[in-house]
Motif scaffolding. Sequence first.
Motif, PDB file in Angstrom:
ATOM      1  N   LYS A 111       4.109   6.129  -8.457  1.00 18.62           N
ATOM      2  CA  LYS A 111       3.099   5.135  -6.963  1.00 18.62           C
ATOM      3  C   LYS A 111       2.945   6.288  -6.133  1.00 18.62           C
ATOM      4  CE  LYS A 111       4.583   0.371  -7.537  1.00 18.62           C
ATOM      5  NZ  LYS A 111       5.739  -0.100  -6.989  1.00 18.62           N
ATOM      6  N   PRO A 112       1.929   6.435  -5.624  1.00 22.20           N
ATOM      7  CA  PRO A 112       0.940   5.052  -5.796  1.00 22.20           C
ATOM      8  C   PRO A 112       0.099   5.367  -6.879  1.00 22.20           C
ATOM      9  CG  PRO A 112      -0.184   6.615  -4.161  1.00 22.20           C
ATOM     10  CD  PRO A 112       1.361   6.981  -4.204  1.00 22.20           C
ATOM     11  N   ILE A 113      -0.605   4.519  -7.466  1.00 23.53           N
ATOM     12  CA  ILE A 113      -0.853   4.462  -9.152  1.00 23.53           C
ATOM     13  C   ILE A 113      -2.397   4.975  -8.486  1.00 23.53           C
ATOM     14  CG2 ILE A 113      -2.096   3.025 -10.612  1.00 23.53           C
ATOM     15  CD1 ILE A 113       1.841   3.622 -10.705  1.00 23.53           C
ATOM     16  N   SER A 114      -2.779   5.898  -9.394  1.00 19.75           N
ATOM     17  CA  SER A 114      -4.862   6.365  -9.150  1.00 19.75           C
ATOM     18  C   SER A 114      -5.522   4.735 -10.011  1.00 19.75           C
ATOM     19  CB  SER A 114      -4.513   7.238  -9.302  1.00 19.75           C
ATOM     20  OG  SER A 114      -5.207   7.459 -10.774  1.00 19.75           O
ATOM     21  N   ASP A 161       7.845  -6.410  -7.403  1.00 16.04           N
ATOM     22  CA  ASP A 161       8.346  -7.528  -5.667  1.00 16.04           C
ATOM     23  C   ASP A 161       7.409  -7.699  -4.892  1.00 16.04           C
ATOM     24  OD1 ASP A 161       9.471  -5.013  -5.999  1.00 16.04           O
ATOM     25  OD2 ASP A 161      11.117  -5.986  -4.722  1.00 16.04           O
ATOM     26  N   SER A 162       6.953  -6.645  -4.756  1.00  9.33           N
ATOM     27  CA  SER A 162       5.663  -5.932  -3.550  1.00  9.33           C
ATOM     28  C   SER A 162       4.362  -6.865  -3.813  1.00  9.33           C
ATOM     29  CB  SER A 162       5.539  -4.874  -3.080  1.00  9.33           C
ATOM     30  OG  SER A 162       4.288  -4.295  -3.021  1.00  9.33           O
ATOM     31  N   PRO A 163       4.506  -7.716  -2.868  1.00  8.11           N
ATOM     32  CA  PRO A 163       3.146  -8.419  -3.056  1.00  8.11           C
ATOM     33  C   PRO A 163       1.954  -7.545  -3.149  1.00  8.11           C
ATOM     34  CG  PRO A 163       4.335  -9.358  -1.124  1.00  8.11           C
ATOM     35  CD  PRO A 163       4.846  -8.603  -2.122  1.00  8.11           C
ATOM     36  N   THR A 164       1.880  -6.189  -1.286  1.00  9.65           N
ATOM     37  CA  THR A 164       0.725  -5.211  -1.826  1.00  9.65           C
ATOM     38  C   THR A 164       0.429  -4.864  -2.843  1.00  9.65           C
ATOM     39  OG1 THR A 164       1.315  -5.743   0.808  1.00  9.65           O
ATOM     40  CG2 THR A 164       0.975  -3.700  -0.006  1.00  9.65           C
ATOM     41  N   VAL A 170      -2.632  -4.660  -5.508  1.00  9.56           N
ATOM     42  CA  VAL A 170      -3.672  -3.482  -5.542  1.00  9.56           C
ATOM     43  C   VAL A 170      -4.031  -3.369  -7.015  1.00  9.56           C
ATOM     44  CG1 VAL A 170      -3.206  -0.288  -4.803  1.00  9.56           C
ATOM     45  CG2 VAL A 170      -2.977  -2.460  -3.037  1.00  9.56           C
ATOM     46  N   ILE A 171      -2.811  -3.116  -7.973  1.00  6.32           N
ATOM     47  CA  ILE A 171      -2.880  -3.070  -9.460  1.00  6.32           C
ATOM     48  C   ILE A 171      -3.555  -3.848  -9.823  1.00  6.32           C
ATOM     49  CG2 ILE A 171      -1.691  -2.865 -11.551  1.00  6.32           C
ATOM     50  CD1 ILE A 171       1.118  -1.810 -10.089  1.00  6.32           C
ATOM     51  N   SER A 172      -3.292  -5.763  -9.569  1.00  7.85           N
ATOM     52  CA  SER A 172      -3.757  -6.409  -9.932  1.00  7.85           C
ATOM     53  C   SER A 172      -5.866  -6.549  -9.431  1.00  7.85           C
ATOM     54  CB  SER A 172      -3.403  -8.124  -9.070  1.00  7.85           C
ATOM     55  OG  SER A 172      -2.508  -8.101  -9.635  1.00  7.85           O
ATOM     56  N   LYS A 221     -11.309  -5.704 -11.720  1.00  4.20           N
ATOM     57  CA  LYS A 221     -12.209  -4.925 -11.358  1.00  4.20           C
ATOM     58  C   LYS A 221     -12.398  -4.158 -12.689  1.00  4.20           C
ATOM     59  CE  LYS A 221     -12.913  -1.589  -9.299  1.00  4.20           C
ATOM     60  NZ  LYS A 221     -13.031   0.322  -8.629  1.00  4.20           N
ATOM     61  N   HIS A 222     -12.111  -3.808 -13.655  1.00  4.56           N
ATOM     62  CA  HIS A 222     -12.531  -3.502 -14.629  1.00  4.56           C
ATOM     63  C   HIS A 222     -12.496  -4.588 -16.277  1.00  4.56           C
ATOM     64  CE1 HIS A 222     -12.071   1.296 -14.535  1.00  4.56           C
ATOM     65  NE2 HIS A 222     -11.472   0.003 -13.276  1.00  4.56           N
TER      66      HIS A 222
END
Length: 120
Positions: free
Chosen positions: A106-109, A11-14, A18-20, A25-26
């Motif tokens: 979180k925060p996810i590395s 529910d957090s756009p931020t 970040v995860i997207s 990138k991968h």
Amino acid sequence: MAIKNVMVVDDSPTDAHVISDILNKHGFTVSTASSGEEAMAKSKAEKPDLILMDVVMPGMSGFEATRAITRDPETESIPVIICSSKGQETDKAWGLRQGARDYLVKPISEKALMEKINSL
């Protein structure tokens, strides 16, 4: 099974962004949902290869959505990894009991996320 399509439920756009970004990138194709209810509907319609599920969301929690998705015959084969700020051992144990394959705090590395995905 090669994982190509990943649904990020947050529910957090931020956090979703970040995860997207890490996944894009991968080389993954990413879709998003901002609630447990939306995740359940989209998981049936899109059949992603993996779902990354937040826990604390308005309405249906990520624990409830994970349980519903992993116990529905239409979606039970889709692995769910919980990605939550809830980092207590009891939270992790409960998430796994709901059907999640793994649990990230979180925060996810980027490194930890890719290791979890590659281990599936």
